[in-house]
Design a protein around this motif. Structure first.
Motif, short mmCIF file in Angstrom:
data_model
loop_
_atom_site.label_atom_id
_atom_site.label_comp_id
_atom_site.label_asym_id
_atom_site.label_seq_id
_atom_site.Cartn_x
_atom_site.Cartn_y
_atom_site.Cartn_z
N GLY A 4 -17.12 -8.19 58.38
CA GLY A 4 -16.31 -7.70 59.49
C GLY A 4 -14.98 -7.14 59.02
O GLY A 4 -14.78 -6.85 57.84
N GLU A 21 -16.40 -8.74 64.09
CA GLU A 21 -17.56 -9.09 63.27
C GLU A 21 -18.86 -8.76 63.98
O GLU A 21 -18.91 -8.66 65.20
CB GLU A 21 -17.52 -10.57 62.89
N ILE A 30 -21.37 -6.78 68.47
CA ILE A 30 -20.13 -6.78 67.69
C ILE A 30 -19.07 -7.35 68.60
O ILE A 30 -18.95 -6.95 69.77
CB ILE A 30 -19.76 -5.35 67.25
N ILE A 65 -18.15 -1.29 64.05
CA ILE A 65 -17.15 -2.34 63.75
C ILE A 65 -15.78 -1.71 63.58
O ILE A 65 -14.79 -2.15 64.19
CB ILE A 65 -17.54 -3.14 62.49
#
Length: 173
Positions: A4, A21, A30, A65
């Motif tokens: 992450g 993460e 996510i 992410i």
């Protein structure tokens, strides 16, 4: 599993931590959290279960992410969480703090806009305006605190030069 993203950011004189993460293919979402002192102040969750069958899943998830992490940082800098921060840390925690670098001159010292909410029940105990340990915990990263501590211990262990009696004396004559 994809690693992450983690960022410590100073906003209005206070250190916050943003963590984003991936939960993996089995739980395709996510999640980003905004922390202060170990307490989650805000979260954002993105489900990508409709995209788990794409050919290059890992680069796609990495992009999601990074995008969500940057968005959470942007929302903090834009003042979107000021109401929550004021509620959780007390208005004085950020009123006296220095604002994050504003994008427009008019944004320099705007008052907090707190969302409307119902008053707390009369039986509720008053909330402390400070976070436990804030006056004793330094506002620097943990690795710097540890390094400073180890350097201080090393200085304390360093042998001190002995007094005149411990020195070798030369024979005079």
């Amino acid at each position: 599993m994809i690693t992450g993203a983690n960022t410590n950011i100073r906003y209005r004189g206070i250190i916050f931590h943003v963590q984003t993460e991936d939960s993996g293919r089995a739980n395709p979402h996510i999640i980003s959290h905004l922390f202060h002192g170990g307490t989650i102040l805000a979260s954002e969750k993105l489900d990508y279960s409709d995209r788990v069958d794409v050919d290059d899943l890992e680069p796609m998830v990495r992009g999601l992410i990074e995008e969500q992490h940057k968005a959470m940082l942007g929302r903090l800098k834009a003042g979107e969480f000021d109401g929550t921060i004021g509620d959780r840390l007390g208005d004085t925690a950020i009123d006296g703090g220095e604002a994050a670098k504003p994008t427009a001159p008019a944004a320099a010292k705007q008052p907090l806009k707190k969302p409307a909410r119902e008053p707390a029940p009369a039986s509720a105990a008053p909330r402390a305006a400070r976070t436990f340990g804030e006056d004793i915990a330094p506002q620097q990263p943990l690795d710097e605190v540890i390094l400073e501590y180890l350097a201080q211990k090393a200085r304390q262990r360093r042998p001190q030069p002995a007094g005149p009696a411990a020195r070798k004396s030369r024979k005079q004559g």
